[in-house]
Design an enzyme around this catalytic site. Structure first.
Site, mmCIF file in Angstrom:
data_model
loop_
_atom_site.group_PDB
_atom_site.id
_atom_site.type_symbol
_atom_site.label_atom_id
_atom_site.label_comp_id
_atom_site.label_asym_id
_atom_site.label_seq_id
_atom_site.Cartn_x
_atom_site.Cartn_y
_atom_site.Cartn_z
ATOM 1 N N ALA A 245 35.600 24.237 62.010
ATOM 2 C CA ALA A 245 35.981 25.424 61.977
ATOM 3 C C ALA A 245 34.542 26.384 60.751
ATOM 4 O O ALA A 245 33.845 25.338 60.856
ATOM 5 C CB ALA A 245 37.080 25.919 61.518
ATOM 6 N N LYS A 246 34.495 27.433 62.505
ATOM 7 C CA LYS A 246 32.783 27.869 62.387
ATOM 8 C C LYS A 246 33.317 29.052 60.829
ATOM 9 O O LYS A 246 32.803 28.644 59.836
ATOM 10 C CB LYS A 246 33.002 28.460 62.985
ATOM 11 C CG LYS A 246 31.462 29.341 63.017
ATOM 12 C CD LYS A 246 31.733 30.310 64.142
ATOM 13 C CE LYS A 246 30.514 31.928 63.633
ATOM 14 N NZ LYS A 246 31.198 32.484 62.771
ATOM 15 N N ARG A 247 35.022 28.953 60.400
ATOM 16 C CA ARG A 247 34.522 29.760 58.740
ATOM 17 C C ARG A 247 33.915 28.453 57.835
ATOM 18 O O ARG A 247 34.174 28.891 56.581
ATOM 19 C CB ARG A 247 36.460 29.953 58.913
ATOM 20 C CG ARG A 247 37.435 29.355 59.269
ATOM 21 C CD ARG A 247 38.262 30.117 58.543
ATOM 22 N NE ARG A 247 39.520 29.399 59.218
ATOM 23 C CZ ARG A 247 39.599 28.517 59.928
ATOM 24 N NH1 ARG A 247 40.063 29.314 61.149
ATOM 25 N NH2 ARG A 247 40.843 28.002 60.034
ATOM 26 N N GLY A 249 31.988 26.839 58.132
ATOM 27 C CA GLY A 249 30.780 26.050 57.977
ATOM 28 C C GLY A 249 30.465 24.742 59.154
ATOM 29 O O GLY A 249 29.364 24.467 58.532
#
Ligand code: GLU
Length: 284
Positions: A245-247, A249
């Site tokens: 997930a982007k959140r 990293g």
């Protein structure tokens, strides 16, 4: 004709999990001599950004993927969603819901979990028509009365390439939102309408959307739309088994490109399951 699509929401940069999904959808179409479409799911006006749309196209090209025809943006399809909502409203299956998130959380004394989080307790389903129309100027979303909808369609099934024949269980989701307070359609409604409108025959997407398919199958039945074949694939995870997930990293494709990686070579590795260090395939 096999038609597949990649349908990202432009709310961030793509990471390697998106790349793997796009490559699968692309290859299913190309191997069958079919069509691969790119659709931008940008109905969430508060989170969608134009710069991410441009970045999605650049990232896919870097991977060596090509798509057929113009890119469809869901923000150009609002009339179609409004028409479908009118039809469902005409069937008596929608009701306005005035609850705030906080009110819903407070009313769930023992939160009843559905496949996608807590199930709405149905508070506003019990409002009389007079009460609802007296409040209609207040912010509200539109929910489907799921029990009434299921009673109307009867039992439904859908097919997943890995999981086989699946009895649809939309009731487990409760009265999901079909038009949001801040957006003219929800993901469930927009995706179902556009997959049919674009004649998508095979939906290739991550396993995180497996449960949502129960709702999509119900909407297809209510709106008289065809049911595509589904191919839900395992997600990619980090070394600890946590979904990328982007959140958290997860490295973006842009960062990999900037580090000098060759996109076509990365795509080839993903196709053959030779995942980069620190990336794994989820077991489910
Ligand atoms: N737009 C959705 C997302 O980015 C995916 C839609 C789909 O593949 O059904 O998660």
């Amino acid at each position: 004709m096999i038609v597949t699509r990649f349908a990202p929401s432009p709310t961030g940069r793509l990471h390697i999990g998106h790349a793997a999904s796009a490559i699968r959808a692309h290859d299913v179409a190309r191997e069958a001599g079919g069509r691969f479409l790119l659709r931008i799911e940008d109905i969430d006006g508060t989170r969608s950004r134009a710069e991410f749309i441009a970045a999605i196209e650049a990232d896919l090209r870097w991977l060596g993927l090509t798509w057929d025809g113009p890119v469809l943006r869901q923000s150009t399809r609002l009339d179609a969603y409004a028409q479908a909502l009118d039809r469902l409203r005409g069937m008596g299956l929608l009701y306005p819901c005035f609850c705030t998130r906080a009110e819903i959380a407070a009313s769930l004394s023992a939160p009843h979990g559905g496949p996608d989080g807590p199930v709405y307790p149905g508070t506003c389903r019990h409002l009389s028509a007079a009460e609802a129309s007296a409040r209609i100027a207040e912010p509200h979303c539109w929910r489907i009365d799921m029990a009434a909808a299921v009673a109307r369609t009867g039992p439904l099934r859908w097919h997943d390439a890995s999981a086989g024949d699946i009895p649809a269980d939309p009731l487990a989701h409760g009265d999901v939102v079909l038009a949001r307070k801040d957006a003219p359609a929800s993901y469930h409604l927009a995706v179902t309408i556009d997959d049919a409108w674009q004649s998508v025959s095979d939906i290739v997407r991550g396993h995180d959307l497996f449960a949502a398919t129960h709702v999509h199958r119900l909407l297809q039945a209510l709106l008289g739309l065809p049911t595509p074949r589904y191919h839900h694939h395992p997600l990619l995870t980090d070394a600890n088994g946590k979904r990328l997930a982007k959140r958290d990293g997860a490295p973006t494709l842009a960062a990999l490109r900037d580090s000098g990686l060759d996109g076509a070579a990365l795509a080839e590795r993903l196709r053959t399951g030779r995942l980069p260090d620190g990336i794994a395939t989820a077991s489910a």
